[in-house]
Design a protein around this motif. Structure first.
Motif, mmCIF file in Angstrom:
data_model
loop_
_atom_site.group_PDB
_atom_site.id
_atom_site.type_symbol
_atom_site.label_atom_id
_atom_site.label_comp_id
_atom_site.label_asym_id
_atom_site.label_seq_id
_atom_site.Cartn_x
_atom_site.Cartn_y
_atom_site.Cartn_z
ATOM 1 N N UNK A 210 0.843 -1.205 0.000
ATOM 2 C CA UNK A 210 0.000 0.000 0.000
ATOM 3 C C UNK A 210 0.880 1.257 0.000
ATOM 4 N N UNK A 211 0.590 2.169 -0.934
ATOM 5 C CA UNK A 211 1.362 3.402 -1.102
ATOM 6 C C UNK A 211 0.919 4.479 -0.120
ATOM 7 N N UNK B 155 9.792 3.793 5.586
ATOM 8 C CA UNK B 155 9.664 5.230 5.898
ATOM 9 C C UNK B 155 8.262 5.595 6.383
ATOM 10 N N UNK B 156 7.746 4.789 7.317
ATOM 11 C CA UNK B 156 6.396 5.028 7.830
ATOM 12 C C UNK B 156 6.450 5.723 9.181
ATOM 13 N N UNK B 157 5.794 6.868 9.254
ATOM 14 C CA UNK B 157 5.623 7.583 10.518
ATOM 15 C C UNK B 157 4.197 8.121 10.521
ATOM 16 N N UNK B 158 3.688 8.414 11.709
ATOM 17 C CA UNK B 158 2.379 9.061 11.772
ATOM 18 C C UNK B 158 2.564 10.561 11.985
ATOM 19 N N UNK B 159 3.096 10.935 13.142
ATOM 20 C CA UNK B 159 3.274 12.361 13.445
ATOM 21 C C UNK B 159 4.703 12.796 13.134
ATOM 22 N N UNK B 160 4.865 14.032 12.658
ATOM 23 C CA UNK B 160 6.191 14.604 12.432
ATOM 24 C C UNK B 160 6.555 15.439 13.657
ATOM 25 N N UNK B 161 7.618 15.028 14.354
ATOM 26 C CA UNK B 161 8.012 15.769 15.566
ATOM 27 C C UNK B 161 9.236 16.634 15.322
ATOM 28 N N UNK B 162 10.010 16.308 14.268
ATOM 29 C CA UNK B 162 11.266 17.045 14.051
ATOM 30 C C UNK B 162 10.993 18.425 13.453
ATOM 31 N N UNK B 163 11.742 19.415 13.935
ATOM 32 C CA UNK B 163 11.618 20.776 13.409
ATOM 33 C C UNK B 163 12.851 21.122 12.593
ATOM 34 N N UNK B 164 12.639 21.719 11.408
ATOM 35 C CA UNK B 164 13.741 22.092 10.517
ATOM 36 C C UNK B 164 13.195 23.100 9.519
ATOM 37 N N UNK C 284 4.607 1.939 2.008
ATOM 38 C CA UNK C 284 5.508 3.093 1.966
ATOM 39 C C UNK C 284 4.814 4.264 2.633
ATOM 40 N N UNK C 285 5.521 4.931 3.535
ATOM 41 C CA UNK C 285 5.092 6.191 4.111
ATOM 42 C C UNK C 285 3.712 6.093 4.770
ATOM 43 N N UNK C 286 2.764 6.950 4.359
ATOM 44 C CA UNK C 286 1.443 6.996 4.999
ATOM 45 C C UNK C 286 0.660 5.698 4.787
ATOM 46 N N UNK C 287 1.030 4.914 3.769
ATOM 47 C CA UNK C 287 0.381 3.613 3.577
ATOM 48 C C UNK C 287 0.525 2.726 4.800
ATOM 49 N N UNK C 288 1.642 2.872 5.517
ATOM 50 C CA UNK C 288 1.857 2.084 6.733
ATOM 51 C C UNK C 288 0.946 2.522 7.866
#
Length: 303
Positions: free
Chosen positions: A34-35, A143-152, A115-119
């Protein structure tokens, strides 16, 4: 070995929508891929045999790649009248595709990969749906994550401004998110998918915006199958190692392995969010690790 050619299969769901599954036939365990957001199933394959799906087929697996509703070759295409979103993906479409695979391959456990949000969609479906869970032997997430916590700076430009402001305005104007014509992503998103993913990608709780189902609570009560999580050393935003690990903790996965893919870890390349799946060196680098890991899971459980 002779490979049967890939074919397109269609799964009709409750409202008449047709989900496209690209099938790469093999005799081994079925793999259900799943993409992610603003993508379609083509992240996993090209027309000339490149990509994860054809690679796994060559390893003997029976591979099915989903185009989420209205994306890729799924019908009807997303337009301003499309009311479906993430909730339908989780509650209707992933279970329907998995059941369809199970009809074709009865009594055979499935490997789910993403991949990514598919996970995020897959883990949500599995947290919520015991019948899907019962079919799954192992999980592989790229490369599956739900929330992005890193700031850049990259986050400020791409997420805070691009996704939360520009994409939101465009979605309001057009009635859906026309990502490819805006110069990012390779497919569109419905208003509803867009709103739901925005609710989750911040630090909001892992709760269904539609019906209030608490995936976070459900996930921690699940006995998860073994899972493999990979991300690239150059993925500093959408699959940042810290955020991938945070999601693993949030899911409460027990038997899990985490692989950083990059030169510092013995690979030929430093991989980014997309090149993790599309780089010509990926098969010789981490695809082979993934195939070996899956084969290890197949043999691990005594039936």
């Amino acid at each position: 070995p002779f490979m049967k050619p890939a074919e397109s299969l269609y799964v009709t769901v409750d409202d008449g929508a047709q989900l496209h599954l690209r099938h790469f036939p093999g005799a081994g365990h079925p793999v259900f891929l799943v993409h992610g957001a603003i993508e379609n199933g083509r992240i996993f394959y090209s027309n000339n045999g490149k990509g994860l799906a054809p690679y796994l087929q060559r390893q003997g697996f029976d591979v099915y790649v989903l185009d989420l509703r209205g994306r890729g070759k799924s019908l009807p295409k997303v337009d301003a009248q499309s009311l479906h979103g993430q909730h339908e993906s989780i509650v209707v479409d992933l279970p329907a595709a998995s059941a369809f695979i199970a009809q074709r391959r009865p009594n055979t456990e499935q490997i789910w990969g993403s991949h990514s949000w598919g996970g995020v969609l897959q883990m949500s479906t599995l947290a919520r749906d015991p019948s899907c869970r019962a079919r799954v032997r192992a999980l592989v997430h790229f490369a599956t994550k739900r929330a992005i916590s890193v700031w850049s700076l990259s986050r400020l430009v791409r997420v805070e401004l691009g996704w939360k402001v520009i994409a939101r305005v465009a979605t309001r104007l057009v009635g859906y998110l026309p990502a490819p014509s805006m110069g990012f992503g390779s497919d569109v998103e419905t208003r509803e998918s867009m709103a739901s993913s925005l609710a989750w990608v911040g630090s909001g709780p892992w709760v269904d915006p539609r019906d209030g189902f608490d995936y976070g609570v459900a996930a921690r009560q699940v006995e998860w199958p073994p899972s493999l999580w990979l991300t690239g050393t150059k993925d500093r935003l959408l699959g940042h190692p810290k955020d991938v690990k945070n999601f693993m903790v949030e899911c409460g996965v027990n038997e899990s392995s985490f692989i950083m893919v990059g030169r510092a870890h013995g690979h030929q390349q430093d991989y980014g969010h997309i090149t993790l799946l599309t780089h010509p060196d990926a098969p010789g680098d981490h695809f082979s690790q993934v195939a070996a890991w899956i084969k290890g899971q197949e043999g691990a459980r005594v039936e």
